[in-house]
Design an enzyme around this catalytic site. Structure first.
Site, PDB file in Angstrom:
ATOM      1  CG  ASP A  55      -1.990   0.973   1.220  1.00 22.75           C
ATOM      2  OD1 ASP A  55      -1.931   1.898   0.396  1.00 22.75           O
ATOM      3  OD2 ASP A  55      -2.924   0.836   2.028  1.00 22.75           O
ATOM      4  CG  ASP A  96      -3.203   3.625  -3.194  1.00 22.65           C
ATOM      5  OD1 ASP A  96      -4.186   2.929  -3.507  1.00 22.65           O
ATOM      6  OD2 ASP A  96      -3.101   4.197  -2.105  1.00 22.65           O
ATOM      7  CD  GLU A  97      -5.186  -0.693  -1.265  1.00 23.31           C
ATOM      8  OE1 GLU A  97      -5.476  -1.885  -1.055  1.00 23.31           O
ATOM      9  OE2 GLU A  97      -5.941   0.246  -0.986  1.00 23.31           O
TER      10      GLU A  97
END
Length: 437
Positions: free
Chosen positions: A19, A111-112
């Site tokens: 993350d 974003d992960e």
DNA sequence: TCTGGGGTCCTAGGACCC
DNA sequence: TCTGGGGTCCTAGGACCC
């Protein structure tokens, strides 16, 4: 109607969740080194905080805070509009770094990512912990942003790990220590447990993730439905959710919505917004070679009440000219004069592949093909010269208002430096259009 | 936390068929 | 004309995610 049964994956897996820390703000700081160490906020275009750098967070600024309040709390804050295109480039770079460690990578969001590390220790001559460290270091060195990582037996536990220590954290949760991490975790913070389910579970005295994990199977199957039974297994270290490698290639639905400030009660303006939503949704559908069989439209009033209409299309299409009739019809059904609206939206649903579209005897095939060409040309112009080069007359009225939306005259030089050798289309992973106008 | 703009999956219930 | 059991398909709506 029962769907697939729950299957537990073969014994113990090592799932990693990565993350990025304050992703949007970190990207801005990576591109503009002079912003490092300063409170940076994105979200200028909508007036609330979309992302805050750790410097800003330290001063009490969180997601969703109004920018007017930000200026009071922190007059030094640098406030920028969100630049999704640039963030997508960082995102792609980040995923490709993770793929150096294993091809088993799922791009979960901008974003992960998840990765399945099961069995990789031999190959790397080291622990999963070491693999996570190398991954974290590489991303930081090459992209200038930091990430937090969790590794455990299931996706749900890996997510708990990556959230446990941030920024730049690495948290390993082996089976014997699961209870240590679940004991302090509020039930509503578990991935997949929303406010409704959390409230429901609290009625049984379940307040932490550990309380839930320790319930027996009879309780869980009696009171909860499939998604929550799955989460219960995952919390207990039994992997249910696989890491899905395939990147997204198809959609169930495509939607476009836009909030406008100030709200408006003017019919022609509201309809123009809706038309623009439709054109944008159609562009995306055509890019993926999809056509809609249903069109949903909705209006959101200033008091946040929604009204909507769903139209069935006689022939699947992703061309605004086919859809304006239904759009107008639906709009007239739900629009009420003298009502302030703040948002419009459309959903293209019941999507089918363009090649599957069957024309009936009564459709004028030649005309349809001609329209396809026109729209291919429009898509190409949009790609080349910016989105609204060519518009339907119905959408033109939105232009005057869109001028007070956040403008961004960014630093093309720097972007080119970071991503040189790749044109925009390749960087964004879009397919090439093959158009003959 | 007073509110972006995307999405997904699951379930219940009705329509329809044999 | 009525009755019953059972299957499939579709849709609306809820809940959740980033």
């Amino acid at each position: 109607m029962n769907s697939d049964p729950i299957t537990i994956h073969s014994w113990p897996r090592a799932i990693l969740h990565l993350d990025a820390d304050a992703f949007f703000a970190s990207c801005e700081q990576a591109i503009h080194p002079e912003l490092k160490g300063r409170p940076v906020i994105t979200g200028k275009e909508r007036g609330i905080v979309a992302a805050a750098s750790y410097e800003a967070k330290a001063m009490g600024i969180k997601r969703g805070v109004r920018l007017s309040d930000v200026k009071k709390i922190c007059p030094d804050a640098v406030i920028l509009p969100s630049d999704y295109e640039t963030y997508s480039l960082f995102s792609l770079r980040m995923f490709s770094i993770i793929r150096r460690f294993t091809p088993d990578v799922e791009e979960y969001s901008i974003d992960e990512a998840f990765a399945d590390l099961t069995g990789l220790r031999r190959h790397f001559h080291g622990s999963y912990d070491l693999i996570a460290q190398q991954m974290q270091d590489t991303v930081e060195k090459e992209l200038g942003i930091t990430v937090s990582i969790g590794v455990s037996l299931s996706k749900v536990l890996a997510k708990i790990g990556s959230k446990h220590r941030k920024p730049r954290g690495i948290t390993m949760i082996p089976g014997r220590e699961i209870h240590r991490y679940l004991g302090d975790l509020e039930i509503g913070s578990v991935w997949g447990i929303g406010p409704n389910t959390a409230a429901f579970l609290r009625k049984f005295g379940i307040t932490t993730a550990l309380d839930f994990a320790q319930k027996n199977e009879a309780f869980v199957t009696k009171h909860l439905s499939k998604p929550y039974i799955e989460i219960w297994h995952e919390l207990n270290g039994r992997s249910i959710y696989p890491v899905i490698k395939e990147s997204k290639s198809s959609y169930q639905s495509i939607s476009k919505a836009k909030t406008f400030t100030p709200p408006s009660k003017e019919e022609s303006f509201v309809f123009a917004q809706l038309s623009r939503n439709l054109e944008n949704a159609c562009i995306k559908a055509r890019r993926y070679g999809l056509a809609a069989t249903r069109l949903v439209i909705f209006l959101r009033r200033q008091d946040f009440a929604d009204s909507g209409a769903e139209l069935k299309l006689t022939c699947p299409s992703a061309h605004p000219s086919d859809l304006f009739g239904p759009l107008r019809e639906g709009f007239e059904n739900i629009y009420r004069p003298n009502t302030l609206y703040r948002q419009t939206g459309v959903v293209l649903a019941g999507l089918v592949a363009e090649t599957k579209v069957q024309y009936t005897f009564f459709d004028d095939t030649a005309k349809i093909e001609k329209m396809s060409k026109v729209y291919d040309a429009v898509d190409m112009l949009s790609e080349k010269f910016g989105k609204y080069t060519v518009q339907h007359a119905a959408s033109l009225q939105t232009n005057t208002q869109s001028q007070h939306e956040g403008e961004r005259g960014d630093t093309p030089q720097r972007k080119q430096e970071l991503f040189k050798g790749e044109n925009k289309r390749q960087r964004l992973g879009l397919p090439m259009l093959d158009v003959d106008v």
